[in-house]
Design an enzyme around this catalytic site. Structure first.
Site, mmCIF file in Angstrom:
data_model
loop_
_atom_site.group_PDB
_atom_site.id
_atom_site.type_symbol
_atom_site.label_atom_id
_atom_site.label_comp_id
_atom_site.label_asym_id
_atom_site.label_seq_id
_atom_site.Cartn_x
_atom_site.Cartn_y
_atom_site.Cartn_z
ATOM 1 C CG PHE A 27 -2.190 0.736 1.073
ATOM 2 C CD1 PHE A 27 -3.379 0.052 0.873
ATOM 3 C CD2 PHE A 27 -2.219 2.115 1.117
ATOM 4 C CE1 PHE A 27 -4.580 0.735 0.727
ATOM 5 C CE2 PHE A 27 -3.406 2.805 0.972
ATOM 6 C CZ PHE A 27 -4.594 2.114 0.767
ATOM 7 C CD1 TRP A 62 -5.566 -6.061 9.117
ATOM 8 C CD2 TRP A 62 -6.029 -4.202 10.271
ATOM 9 N NE1 TRP A 62 -6.482 -6.386 10.072
ATOM 10 C CE2 TRP A 62 -6.792 -5.263 10.791
ATOM 11 C CE3 TRP A 62 -6.161 -2.917 10.834
ATOM 12 C CZ2 TRP A 62 -7.663 -5.090 11.861
ATOM 13 C CZ3 TRP A 62 -7.041 -2.753 11.901
ATOM 14 C CH2 TRP A 62 -7.772 -3.823 12.392
ATOM 15 C CD GLU A 63 -3.232 -6.901 5.657
ATOM 16 O OE1 GLU A 63 -2.738 -5.839 5.233
ATOM 17 O OE2 GLU A 63 -4.465 -7.060 5.819
ATOM 18 C CB ALA A 85 3.533 4.801 3.592
ATOM 19 C CB VAL A 86 -0.742 4.470 7.754
ATOM 20 C CG1 VAL A 86 -2.265 4.462 7.809
ATOM 21 C CG2 VAL A 86 -0.203 3.069 7.987
ATOM 22 C CB ILE A 87 -1.092 8.699 3.630
ATOM 23 C CG1 ILE A 87 0.378 8.296 3.411
ATOM 24 C CG2 ILE A 87 -1.306 10.186 3.335
ATOM 25 C CD1 ILE A 87 0.849 8.403 1.980
ATOM 26 C CG HIS A 93 -11.244 2.587 7.618
ATOM 27 N ND1 HIS A 93 -12.350 2.620 8.439
ATOM 28 C CD2 HIS A 93 -11.701 2.258 6.398
ATOM 29 C CE1 HIS A 93 -13.433 2.327 7.726
ATOM 30 N NE2 HIS A 93 -13.066 2.123 6.483
ATOM 31 C CG PHE A 118 7.007 1.534 14.270
ATOM 32 C CD1 PHE A 118 6.001 0.618 14.012
ATOM 33 C CD2 PHE A 118 6.690 2.878 14.240
ATOM 34 C CE1 PHE A 118 4.707 1.032 13.735
ATOM 35 C CE2 PHE A 118 5.406 3.314 13.955
ATOM 36 C CZ PHE A 118 4.411 2.387 13.701
ATOM 37 N NE ARG A 132 7.813 12.881 8.888
ATOM 38 C CZ ARG A 132 7.491 14.130 8.496
ATOM 39 N NH1 ARG A 132 7.306 14.414 7.214
ATOM 40 N NH2 ARG A 132 7.359 15.086 9.393
HETATM 41 N N1 INI Z 1 -2.707 0.289 4.413
HETATM 42 C C1 INI Z 1 -1.566 0.996 4.470
HETATM 43 O O1 INI Z 1 -0.479 0.405 4.613
HETATM 44 N N2 INI Z 1 -1.576 2.345 4.366
HETATM 45 C C2 INI Z 1 -2.741 3.047 4.230
HETATM 46 O O2 INI Z 1 -2.690 4.299 4.151
HETATM 47 C C3 INI Z 1 -3.962 2.322 4.159
HETATM 48 N N3 INI Z 1 -5.205 3.010 3.967
HETATM 49 O O3 INI Z 1 -5.176 4.223 3.742
HETATM 50 O O4 INI Z 1 -6.279 2.428 3.997
HETATM 51 C C4 INI Z 1 -3.919 0.921 4.255
HETATM 52 N N4 INI Z 1 -5.057 0.182 4.194
HETATM 53 C C5 INI Z 1 -5.057 -1.228 3.909
HETATM 54 C C6 INI Z 1 -4.919 -2.083 5.157
HETATM 55 O O5 INI Z 1 -3.627 -1.961 5.699
HETATM 56 C C7 INI Z 1 -5.170 -3.549 4.853
HETATM 57 O O6 INI Z 1 -4.218 -4.026 3.940
HETATM 58 C C8 INI Z 1 -6.583 -3.801 4.306
HETATM 59 O O7 INI Z 1 -7.552 -3.243 5.151
HETATM 60 C C9 INI Z 1 -6.853 -5.327 4.167
HETATM 61 O O8 INI Z 1 -6.739 -5.994 5.434
#
Ligand code: INI
Length: 164
Positions: A27, A62-63, A85-87, A93, A118, A132
C-alpha cells in the site's frame, strides 16, 4: 556517558553476520519502495550481506502484526524491520490501521523477543511521507535499519551475559 565504574551495554552498528527480515507493505508502494531501498542501503553499508536479507511483502500496514509473528516463529533472523506508509488523507480508517500496526508490532516484538524496528510512516499528507522517504528529511527505512542493527547487537550482548 563513559563512566568506568559502570558496565555499559550498547549495541554497535556493525551488521556483518546478522540476518534480517524486512516486511514491507505494498500500500502506497511509491513510498514503501523508497523505504525498502533505504533500509537495504543501510544494512549493506553497515557490512550486512545481501544474502542475509529476506524481504517479505504484505498488502498493507494492517497485516504487520500477524506477519511479524510468523517471521519470528521461523527463528532465522536477528532483527525484523517493518516498512509501511499510512497516510491520513487516504482513509477514514487511518487511526485503526495505524494504531493496529503500531500496537500490534510492539506486542509481537515483546512477545517473541525479536527486535522489530518500526519503519511505518504515519503522516497527514503524501508530501510528508515523501519527505521522510528520502526526499527531504532523511529516509526512515535507513533509520529503521540502523535501529535494527543496534538492537540486534544489544540483545546479543544482553543475552550473552555480562562481559568482564
Ligand atoms: N494500508 C496501508 O499500509 N496504508 C494506508 O494508508 C492504508 N489506507 O489508507 O487504507 C492501508 N489500508 C489497507 C490495510 O492496511 C489492509 O491491507 C486492508 O484493510 C486489508 O486488510
Amino acid at each position: 556517558m563513559n563512566d568506568s565504574k559502570h558496565h555499559t551495554f550498547e549495541g554497535d552498528l556493525r551488521a556483518d553476520g546478522l540476518r534480517f527480515a524486512i516486511i514491507v507493505s505494498r500500500f502506497n508502494s511509491f513510498i514503501t519502495d523508497r523505504l525498502l531501498a533505504g533500509a537495504i542501503d543501510g544494512i549493506e553499508r553497515s557490512g550486512g550481506k545481501t544474502a542475509d536479507i529476506d524481504v517479505v511483502r504484505i498488502p498493507g500496514a494492517w497485516e504487520f502484526p500477524i506477519t511479524v509473528r510468523a517471521v519470528a516463529a521461523r527463528k532465522e533472523h536477528d532483527a525484523i524491520l517493518c516498512l509501511g506508509a499510512v497516510i491520513r488523507g487516504d482513509t477514514p480508517h487511518f487511526d485503526y490501521v495505524a494504531g493496529n500496526a503500531a500496537s500490534g508490532i510492539a506486542a509481537a516484538s515483546a512477545e517473541t523477543g525479536i527486535p522489530v524496528a518500526f519503519g511505518v510512516l504515519t503522516t497527514n499528507t503524501v508530501e510528508q511521507a515523501m519527505d521522510r522517504a528520502g526526499i527531504k528529511s532523511g529516509n526512515k527505512g535507513f533509520d529503521a535499519a540502523m535501529t535494527a542493527i543496534e538492537m540486534a547487537n544489544l540483545l546479543r550482548q544482553l543475552r550473552a551475559g555480562k562481559q568482564s
